[in-house]
Scaffold this motif. Structure first.
Motif, PDB file in Angstrom:
ATOM      1  N   UNK A   1     -13.038  19.183  28.093  1.00  0.00           N
ATOM      2  CA  UNK A   1     -12.390  19.439  29.376  1.00  0.00           C
ATOM      3  C   UNK A   1     -13.445  19.902  30.365  1.00  0.00           C
ATOM      4  N   UNK A   2     -13.092  19.824  31.628  1.00  0.00           N
ATOM      5  CA  UNK A   2     -13.913  20.371  32.707  1.00  0.00           C
ATOM      6  C   UNK A   2     -13.122  21.482  33.380  1.00  0.00           C
ATOM      7  N   UNK A   3     -13.786  22.604  33.640  1.00  0.00           N
ATOM      8  CA  UNK A   3     -13.186  23.711  34.377  1.00  0.00           C
ATOM      9  C   UNK A   3     -14.092  24.004  35.569  1.00  0.00           C
ATOM     10  N   UNK A   4     -13.601  23.723  36.760  1.00  0.00           N
ATOM     11  CA  UNK A   4     -14.444  23.798  37.954  1.00  0.00           C
ATOM     12  C   UNK A   4     -13.739  24.544  39.078  1.00  0.00           C
ATOM     13  N   UNK A   5     -14.537  25.107  39.968  1.00  0.00           N
ATOM     14  CA  UNK A   5     -13.999  25.721  41.182  1.00  0.00           C
ATOM     15  C   UNK A   5     -13.891  24.729  42.334  1.00  0.00           C
ATOM     16  N   UNK A   6     -14.343  23.507  42.119  1.00  0.00           N
ATOM     17  CA  UNK A   6     -14.301  22.484  43.169  1.00  0.00           C
ATOM     18  C   UNK A   6     -12.915  21.839  43.246  1.00  0.00           C
ATOM     19  N   UNK A   7     -12.601  21.192  44.364  1.00  0.00           N
ATOM     20  CA  UNK A   7     -11.357  20.414  44.429  1.00  0.00           C
ATOM     21  C   UNK A   7     -11.359  19.328  43.350  1.00  0.00           C
ATOM     22  N   UNK A   8     -10.189  19.051  42.790  1.00  0.00           N
ATOM     23  CA  UNK A   8     -10.106  18.101  41.689  1.00  0.00           C
ATOM     24  C   UNK A   8     -10.603  16.722  42.089  1.00  0.00           C
ATOM     25  N   UNK A   9     -10.296  16.304  43.316  1.00  0.00           N
ATOM     26  CA  UNK A   9     -10.727  14.976  43.723  1.00  0.00           C
ATOM     27  C   UNK A   9     -12.246  14.864  43.794  1.00  0.00           C
ATOM     28  N   UNK A  10     -12.922  15.964  44.142  1.00  0.00           N
ATOM     29  CA  UNK A  10     -14.384  15.964  44.195  1.00  0.00           C
ATOM     30  C   UNK A  10     -14.959  15.882  42.788  1.00  0.00           C
ATOM     31  N   UNK A  11     -14.402  16.675  41.857  1.00  0.00           N
ATOM     32  CA  UNK A  11     -14.864  16.662  40.468  1.00  0.00           C
ATOM     33  C   UNK A  11     -14.669  15.277  39.855  1.00  0.00           C
ATOM     34  N   UNK A  12     -13.474  14.726  40.003  1.00  0.00           N
ATOM     35  CA  UNK A  12     -13.186  13.425  39.393  1.00  0.00           C
ATOM     36  C   UNK A  12     -14.017  12.317  40.018  1.00  0.00           C
ATOM     37  N   UNK A  13     -14.240  12.405  41.318  1.00  0.00           N
ATOM     38  CA  UNK A  13     -15.040  11.389  41.989  1.00  0.00           C
ATOM     39  C   UNK A  13     -16.492  11.421  41.511  1.00  0.00           C
TER      40      UNK A  13
END
Length: 239
Positions: free
Chosen positions: A113-125
């Protein structure tokens, strides 16, 4: 630091941070922060980069406004920050050294899994552009509607472990910032830190620190976790 808690262990799941851990985006955040501040005629104070590293982008916007002496500009600076960052990532997505190989090795023996503070669309992109997104079972980011608070709160890590079906104590977190490491530690996970040698307060929270995900001991550890197939095609470890 207890390296053997990592190197002699097979985690039930692995949760990665994204920025600075999987994707080489910290330079983009730095550039985006500077561009946003300069558009308002501000110059960051010494040490600002370290204070801002790993923060949720909205908290970073607030910090930028406070350090500029104009707290009322927090929302405007946040919007400019995110806009600049998105453009920079789209123009130049880069993976961190060793990240691709470690993810591919780890995906053979544990859910990821990924756990990030960034917006999901930015992470997935960014992960999609790098060809890594399909290796991850879940992407978790802060979500006000579901009560998932940003790092350094443990929420994104606790949620990632729950979605992977594992206990946090059986889960490995891979992080590069003090903010993220604090979140993982509060979640009760074992922690692999990566990047330049950190401050003592950060080192005290991790089980193992490596300069790069491409270090031989880490490659060897991941390569030794030989998977066996079980029903449902989910890899697990042989006894």
């Amino acid at each position: 630091m207890t390296a053997q808690r990592i190197l002699s262990w097979t985690p039930a799941a692995i949760v990665f941070d994204c920025d600075g851990t999987l994707m080489d985006t910290e330079c983009h955040w730095q550039d985006a922060r500077l561009r946003a501040l300069r558009e308002f005629g501000f110059t960051p104070a010494p040490g600002f980069t370290e204070r801002a590293k790993g923060l949720h982008y909205t908290e970073c916007g607030v910090l930028m406004a406070e350090e500029a002496g104009h707290p009322e500009l927090g929302a405007d600076l946040t919007e400019r920050l995110l806009g600049h960052f998105g453009a920079l990532v789209a123009d130049r997505p880069l993976t961190m050294p060793g990240a691709r190989r470690l993810v591919e090795q780890a995906a053979r023996f544990a859910p990821l899994a990924v756990a990030s503070n960034c917006p999901k669309e930015v992470v997935e992109s960014s992960l999609g552009t790098a060809g890594l997104l399909d290796r991850f079972d879940h992407v978790v980011v802060p979500d006000d509607d579901n009560g998932i608070r940003p790092k350094p709160h443990p929420d994104v890590y606790l949620t990632a472990a729950r979605l992977c079906g594992t206990d946090p104590a059986d889960t490995l977190a891979v992080e590069d910032s003090h903010c993220g490491i604090e979140a993982a530690e509060r979640a009760g996970m074992r922690i692999l830190g990566v990047g330049p040698w950190p401050a003592e307060r950060t080192m005290a929270l991790v089980d193992l620190w490596v300069r790069s995900l491409d270090e031989p001991e880490l490659r060897g550890w991941a390569g030794d976790r030989v998977p066996a197939q079980i029903p449902g095609n989910r890899p697990t470890m042989k006894p």
